[in-house]
Design a protein around this motif. Structure first.
Motif, PDB file in Angstrom:
ATOM      1  N   PHE A  16       0.827  -1.204   0.000  1.00  0.00           N
ATOM      2  CA  PHE A  16       0.000   0.000   0.000  1.00  0.00           C
ATOM      3  C   PHE A  16       0.864   1.259   0.000  1.00  0.00           C
ATOM      4  CE2 PHE A  16      -2.677   3.260   2.006  1.00  0.00           C
ATOM      5  CZ  PHE A  16      -3.770   3.189   1.169  1.00  0.00           C
ATOM      6  N   ALA A  17       1.990   1.189   0.705  1.00  0.00           N
ATOM      7  CA  ALA A  17       2.872   2.360   0.797  1.00  0.00           C
ATOM      8  C   ALA A  17       3.522   2.682  -0.541  1.00  0.00           C
ATOM      9  CB  ALA A  17       3.948   2.109   1.850  1.00  0.00           C
ATOM     10  N   HIS A  18       3.838   1.637  -1.337  1.00  0.00           N
ATOM     11  CA  HIS A  18       4.598   1.860  -2.557  1.00  0.00           C
ATOM     12  C   HIS A  18       3.757   1.763  -3.826  1.00  0.00           C
ATOM     13  CE1 HIS A  18       8.423   1.973  -0.438  1.00  0.00           C
ATOM     14  NE2 HIS A  18       8.065   0.893   0.229  1.00  0.00           N
ATOM     15  N   ALA A  19       2.554   1.219  -3.724  1.00  0.00           N
ATOM     16  CA  ALA A  19       1.753   0.991  -4.917  1.00  0.00           C
ATOM     17  C   ALA A  19       1.310   2.305  -5.553  1.00  0.00           C
ATOM     18  CB  ALA A  19       0.519   0.153  -4.563  1.00  0.00           C
ATOM     19  N   GLN A  20       1.262   2.277  -6.875  1.00  0.00           N
ATOM     20  CA  GLN A  20       0.688   3.385  -7.633  1.00  0.00           C
ATOM     21  C   GLN A  20      -0.718   2.947  -8.034  1.00  0.00           C
ATOM     22  OE1 GLN A  20       3.628   4.510 -10.782  1.00  0.00           O
ATOM     23  NE2 GLN A  20       4.840   2.899  -9.820  1.00  0.00           N
ATOM     24  N   VAL A  21      -1.719   3.712  -7.614  1.00  0.00           N
ATOM     25  CA  VAL A  21      -3.106   3.292  -7.811  1.00  0.00           C
ATOM     26  C   VAL A  21      -3.823   4.301  -8.696  1.00  0.00           C
ATOM     27  CG1 VAL A  21      -5.257   2.638  -6.678  1.00  0.00           C
ATOM     28  CG2 VAL A  21      -3.073   2.233  -5.518  1.00  0.00           C
ATOM     29  N   GLN A  22      -4.559   3.791  -9.660  1.00  0.00           N
ATOM     30  CA  GLN A  22      -5.408   4.657 -10.477  1.00  0.00           C
ATOM     31  C   GLN A  22      -6.645   3.879 -10.891  1.00  0.00           C
ATOM     32  OE1 GLN A  22      -3.747   5.496 -14.527  1.00  0.00           O
ATOM     33  NE2 GLN A  22      -1.945   4.374 -13.802  1.00  0.00           N
ATOM     34  N   ILE A  23      -7.729   4.611 -11.134  1.00  0.00           N
ATOM     35  CA  ILE A  23      -8.986   4.007 -11.557  1.00  0.00           C
ATOM     36  C   ILE A  23      -9.338   4.550 -12.936  1.00  0.00           C
ATOM     37  CG2 ILE A  23     -11.437   3.735 -11.057  1.00  0.00           C
ATOM     38  CD1 ILE A  23     -10.783   4.018  -8.095  1.00  0.00           C
ATOM     39  N   LEU A  24      -9.603   3.632 -13.865  1.00  0.00           N
ATOM     40  CA  LEU A  24      -9.922   4.017 -15.236  1.00  0.00           C
ATOM     41  C   LEU A  24     -11.249   3.403 -15.656  1.00  0.00           C
ATOM     42  CD1 LEU A  24      -6.455   3.332 -16.950  1.00  0.00           C
ATOM     43  CD2 LEU A  24      -7.329   5.529 -16.148  1.00  0.00           C
ATOM     44  N   PRO A  25     -12.054   4.121 -16.438  1.00  0.00           N
ATOM     45  CA  PRO A  25     -13.292   3.521 -16.962  1.00  0.00           C
ATOM     46  C   PRO A  25     -12.963   2.476 -18.016  1.00  0.00           C
ATOM     47  CG  PRO A  25     -12.932   5.683 -17.941  1.00  0.00           C
ATOM     48  CD  PRO A  25     -11.864   5.514 -16.895  1.00  0.00           C
ATOM     49  N   LEU A  26     -13.786   1.424 -18.069  1.00  0.00           N
ATOM     50  CA  LEU A  26     -13.596   0.432 -19.127  1.00  0.00           C
ATOM     51  C   LEU A  26     -14.015   0.980 -20.482  1.00  0.00           C
ATOM     52  CD1 LEU A  26     -14.784  -3.031 -17.698  1.00  0.00           C
ATOM     53  CD2 LEU A  26     -12.457  -2.265 -18.173  1.00  0.00           C
ATOM     54  N   TRP A  27     -15.035   1.802 -20.490  1.00  0.00           N
ATOM     55  CA  TRP A  27     -15.616   2.271 -21.749  1.00  0.00           C
ATOM     56  C   TRP A  27     -15.775   3.788 -21.715  1.00  0.00           C
ATOM     57  CZ3 TRP A  27     -16.002  -1.867 -24.906  1.00  0.00           C
ATOM     58  CH2 TRP A  27     -16.171  -3.127 -24.329  1.00  0.00           C
ATOM     59  N   GLU A  28     -15.689   4.411 -22.877  1.00  0.00           N
ATOM     60  CA  GLU A  28     -15.997   5.837 -22.992  1.00  0.00           C
ATOM     61  C   GLU A  28     -17.500   5.993 -23.199  1.00  0.00           C
ATOM     62  OE1 GLU A  28     -13.728   7.828 -25.926  1.00  0.00           O
ATOM     63  OE2 GLU A  28     -11.793   7.071 -25.210  1.00  0.00           O
ATOM     64  N   GLY A  29     -18.097   6.891 -22.426  1.00  0.00           N
ATOM     65  CA  GLY A  29     -19.532   7.100 -22.547  1.00  0.00           C
ATOM     66  C   GLY A  29     -20.327   5.927 -22.009  1.00  0.00           C
ATOM     67  N   THR A  30     -21.532   5.735 -22.532  1.00  0.00           N
ATOM     68  CA  THR A  30     -22.374   4.620 -22.093  1.00  0.00           C
ATOM     69  C   THR A  30     -21.783   3.310 -22.586  1.00  0.00           C
ATOM     70  OG1 THR A  30     -24.344   6.022 -22.208  1.00  0.00           O
ATOM     71  CG2 THR A  30     -24.697   3.645 -22.146  1.00  0.00           C
ATOM     72  N   PRO A  31     -21.566   2.343 -21.705  1.00  0.00           N
ATOM     73  CA  PRO A  31     -20.977   1.071 -22.128  1.00  0.00           C
ATOM     74  C   PRO A  31     -21.868   0.332 -23.120  1.00  0.00           C
ATOM     75  CG  PRO A  31     -20.858   1.318 -19.740  1.00  0.00           C
ATOM     76  CD  PRO A  31     -21.764   2.398 -20.247  1.00  0.00           C
ATOM     77  N   PRO A  32     -21.277  -0.556 -23.923  1.00  0.00           N
ATOM     78  CA  PRO A  32     -22.076  -1.336 -24.876  1.00  0.00           C
ATOM     79  C   PRO A  32     -23.123  -2.195 -24.170  1.00  0.00           C
ATOM     80  CG  PRO A  32     -19.715  -1.568 -25.310  1.00  0.00           C
ATOM     81  CD  PRO A  32     -19.836  -0.847 -24.016  1.00  0.00           C
ATOM     82  N   LEU A  33     -24.207  -2.455 -24.883  1.00  0.00           N
ATOM     83  CA  LEU A  33     -25.321  -3.280 -24.388  1.00  0.00           C
ATOM     84  C   LEU A  33     -25.920  -2.724 -23.109  1.00  0.00           C
ATOM     85  CD1 LEU A  33     -24.023  -6.919 -25.059  1.00  0.00           C
ATOM     86  CD2 LEU A  33     -25.203  -5.348 -26.597  1.00  0.00           C
TER      87      LEU A  33
END
Length: 303
Positions: A16-33
């Protein structure tokens, strides 16, 4: 018993001290289906973090420091019967532990097929899983990951998703495509922890089957989503771990998948522990099953 627990705590703290954490969307805009509806994601904090009704799927990326990195990455699918995600117990906790071993951990908050906003619910978890693998490969250079060392880890129903991805990584659904779709969605290795595999009656986890393909599915759907029937020589090397006293998902699921892997000449490692029950996660305090992660690391190193 105290020493392994202390070692795990220290490892997680270091990660936890050394990890680089980021959150990214899987899809741009409304996801498929998926259609736009005024639906809210549900997050419950009790003994674990439970997430339901996912509307905006993401990957949460944990990267080890460069000096520790092995170049390996594991894309993680938490379990929860395709109804919820056990997001920390079978997701972020494992990503942090992997970081302490020099391995990138990427947790997928995938959409669940019981959501009313989905137009073809049975296809959505696999589609999100394929997208997650492709996004990791797209960002491999920036994240110090070797694109040919990207595996998956799935727990329970997340194991069903990981095994489905491992056998149906090239499955296509008609939808708009982008540059990410040109990348391979095939995992380089697969780790399945007490996985749901078969939707046939002898070994079925009824809740997962109902949530994914409905109350009265056709034989075609039962066969398509029974992983043991879809293994071939291109299925990636697989590590399976299960407890003999699992009352939720019978060990026959892992046995069936291992047998199919063996018959098709796929390298596989099967580990059955006498106790541990279902959902043992790290396995701490549950006897010999708490050593399963050490065995896993040896297997990953040998890859």
């Amino acid at each position: 018993m105290k020493k392994p627990i202390l070692t795990l705590i220290l490892a997680l703290m270091a990660a936890f001290a050394h990890a680089q954490v980021q959150i990214l969307p899987l899809w741009e805009g409304t996801p498929p289906l998926q259609t736009q509806m005024d639906l809210q994601e549900e997050v419950v904090y009790q003994d674990i973090i439970r997430i339901a009704n996912v509307q905006a799927p993401t990957i949460e990326v944990y990267l080890p420091s460069k000096q520790l990195s092995t170049g390996q990455a594991v894309v993680i699918f938490p379990g929860g019967g395709y109804g919820i995600l056990a997001y920390d117990k079978e997701g972020t906790d494992f990503a942090k532990w992997l970081n302490a071993q020099g391995i990138a951990g990427i947790v997928v908050k995938y959409r669940l097929p019981i959501s009313k906003s989905l137009t073809d619910a049975k296809e959505v978890p696999l589609m999100d899983a394929q997208r997650a693998i492709r996004l990791v490969r797209q960002n491999a250079a920036a994240w110090n990951i070797a694109p040919d060392k990207v595996g998956v880890l799935g727990f329970s129903a997340g194991g069903h998703l990981a095994s489905t991805l491992s056998t149906q990584y090239a499955h296509e659904v008609e939808r708009p495509k982008d540059a990410v779709d040109a990348l391979s969605a095939r995992p380089d290795f697969s780790i399945l922890a007490y996985p749901v595999i078969s939707f046939r009656d002898a070994a079925v986890h009824a809740g997962s089957r109902k949530n994914l393909i409905g109350e009265n599915p056709s034989q075609e759907l039962l066969d398509r989503f029974s992983g043991e029937l879809n293994v071939n020589a291109q299925t990636p090397p697989t590590f399976l771990v299960h407890a003999q006293d699992d009352k939720g998902v019978p060990i026959e699921n892992s046995l069936l998948f291992y047998s199919a892997l063996h018959k098709n000449g796929v390298k596989a490692s099967l580990h059955i522990y006498p106790t541990g029950g279902h959902g043992f996660g790290f396995g701490l305090g549950k006897g010999s099953v708490e050593t399963w992660r050490d065995t896993l690391l040896v297997w990953m190193h040998e890859l």
